[in-house]
Write an enzyme that holds these catalytic residues in place. Structure first.
Site, PDB file in Angstrom:
ATOM      1  N   ASP A 196       0.871  -1.187   0.000  1.00 22.09           N
ATOM      2  CA  ASP A 196       0.000   0.000   0.000  1.00 22.09           C
ATOM      3  C   ASP A 196       0.906   1.234   0.000  1.00 22.09           C
ATOM      4  O   ASP A 196       2.022   1.147  -0.494  1.00 22.09           O
ATOM      5  CB  ASP A 196      -0.971  -0.076   1.188  1.00 22.09           C
ATOM      6  CG  ASP A 196      -2.268   0.669   0.922  1.00 22.09           C
ATOM      7  OD1 ASP A 196      -2.190   1.856   0.568  1.00 22.09           O
ATOM      8  OD2 ASP A 196      -3.359   0.082   1.057  1.00 22.09           O
TER       9      ASP A 196
ATOM     10  N   HIS B 113       2.111   2.093  -3.174  1.00 20.14           N
ATOM     11  CA  HIS B 113       1.166   3.042  -3.762  1.00 20.14           C
ATOM     12  C   HIS B 113       1.674   4.474  -3.699  1.00 20.14           C
ATOM     13  O   HIS B 113       0.920   5.411  -3.900  1.00 20.14           O
ATOM     14  CB  HIS B 113      -0.197   2.926  -3.076  1.00 20.14           C
ATOM     15  CG  HIS B 113      -0.868   1.601  -3.332  1.00 20.14           C
ATOM     16  ND1 HIS B 113      -2.140   1.300  -2.904  1.00 20.14           N
ATOM     17  CD2 HIS B 113      -0.434   0.487  -3.971  1.00 20.14           C
ATOM     18  CE1 HIS B 113      -2.460   0.071  -3.269  1.00 20.14           C
ATOM     19  NE2 HIS B 113      -1.437  -0.448  -3.910  1.00 20.14           N
TER      20      HIS B 113
END
Ligand SMILES: *[C@@H]1O[C@H](CO)[C@@H](O)[C@H](O)[C@H]1NC(C)=O
Length: 401
Positions: free
Chosen positions: A227, A250
């Site tokens: 993430d 991310h």
């Protein structure tokens, strides 16, 4: 001859004296003079199977209760720790946790997957965590989540909350079930030489999450996870991020902001000298498409290299997962004074720059200077909605502000 020897001796004396003075002025005077608590002498076993939680807890109780600067020492080896909660307030304002070994979490995600956190520092002042590895053994939980079954939400490897004057140096965080490191409600936290490592497919595993904190710095760190590499939540002020390698992951994200109607803003954030490799986003600001009094302002993104990043530069104020609760609403979050300076490299998609701001509160004072992003061998494109600002220097794709 005698005179020469005398002068040489004098030189050595001066040298020895200056070394001594240097040492005694070193930033952790606590260190040399501190009492040491070795977790092994409290019963911890480096055998990977015996739960050493109690030993860690007892070592902490001794350090926390000591009037003298204290070091908790974790030697080499793998120590199974079911959970550890290092709570203050302490008498001691200089505790060093020096780790040569690895703390290993239970591999069964039902043991502490619902506890929220695995290793916790709470209400402490003046704690340094030096070296060491935290192995969250999250595989069991990721597999459960990816299979679509109902699973515990997962534990954060290291939670630092409501604390002050904290140093985390040279720590490795591996295989966290959920977030790796969370800093919440803190002041003056320095992280350096941190290594975060999870597979790119592990869900909800932000590298470092900062929220409601002032004066956090993260330097010289390498973050690969499933993430956000770094996520920045409401109430973050005076954050400095420098020299970071991010990927997989991310990217670095301010947000999600504006989920709550009443929310503290984010201000004075510097992100400089970051390399993103194969990440979903590069530099992102993200807010929910719902009413809120939140804001993000005075943000500097400087010197970033993008290697095949899907959204190198993005402001997304229309975040509304599953389109539930917020369709057709506008974000209340005010985004202003955001500078992108010296950002270059490659985008993995055609749209390399995307400013999708709130229709109700357009972004203001977005500045782009010396930005060059390409898409394969073509020029990439930029897209703007409700975004005002200026461009200077070489800006490619050309600015839509
Ligand atoms: C902004 O944050 C930096 C640390 O990141 C700090 O040194 C500086 O004083 C802050 N500026 C203001 C105006 O608060």
């Amino acid at each position: 001859m005698a005179e020469l020897i005398f002068i040489t001796c004098l030189n050595y004396l001066v040298l020895a004296l200056s070394i001594f003075m240097l040492l005694s002025e070193s930033p952790s005077p606590a260190y040399a003079a501190s009492v040491q608590y070795n977790v092994v002498s409290f019963g911890a076993k480096a055998d990977d199977t015996t739960d050493s939680s109690k030993a860690f807890q007892s070592a902490w109780a001794s350090a926390c209760g000591s009037m003298r600067a204290a070091t908790i020492y974790v030697p080499r080896g793998r120590f199974l720790v079911r959970s550890a909660s290092f709570k203050g307030p302490c008498k001691n304002l200089a505790i060093t946790v020096r780790i040569d070994g690895t703390l290993v979490a239970p591999s069964n995600c039902n043991v502490n997957g619902d506890a929220g956190n695995w290793i916790v520092f709470r209400h402490v002042i003046g704690v340094s965590v030096i070296g060491g590895t935290l192995d969250g053994q999250g595989m069991d939980l990721w597999a459960c989540k990816l299979s679509g079954k109902s699973c515990p939400s997962g534990a954060t490897n290291l939670m630092i909350s409501n604390s002050e004057n904290i140093l985390v140096s040279g720590l490795s965080s591996l295989n966290s079930q959920m977030f790796h490191i969370v800093v919440s409600g803190c002041q003056n936290v320095k992280m350096q030489g941190v290594k975060v490592s999870n597979p790119g497919t592990s869900p909800n595993t932000d590298g470092i999450h900062i929220t409601a904190s002032t004066g956090v710095t993260i330097r010289n760190s390498k973050i690969g996870t499933g993430d956000d590499c770094v996520s920045i939540g409401p109430g973050t002020n005076n954050l400095w991020i420098e020299n970071i390698a991010c990927g997989p992951g991310h990217g670095i994200s301010i947000g999600s902001l504006g989920q709550d109607q009443e929310e503290d803003g984010v201000q004075n954030v510097t992100v400089k000298t970051v390399t993103f490799t194969g990440t979903q986003n590069g530099l992102r600001i993200k807010s929910w498409a719902t009413p809120s009094n939140g804001f993000a302002r005075n943000i500097l993104f400087q010197h970033a290299i993008m290697n095949n990043v899907q959204n190198p530069i993005i402001i997304d104020q229309n975040y509304c997962p599953d389109n539930s609760g917020c369709p057709t609403q506008a974000s209340g979050v005010r985004v202003s004074d955001v500078t992108y300076q010296d950002i270059y490299g490659t985008s993995a998609t055609l749209v390399a720059v995307k400013f999708d701001c709130s229709s109700k509160y357009p972004c203001t004072a977005i500045r782009m200077q010396d930005v060059k992003l390409t898409y394969w061998n073509q020029l990439a494109t930029a897209s703007c909605a409700h975004a005002d600002g200026t461009a200077s220097g070489l800006v490619q794709p050309s600015s839509c502000l």
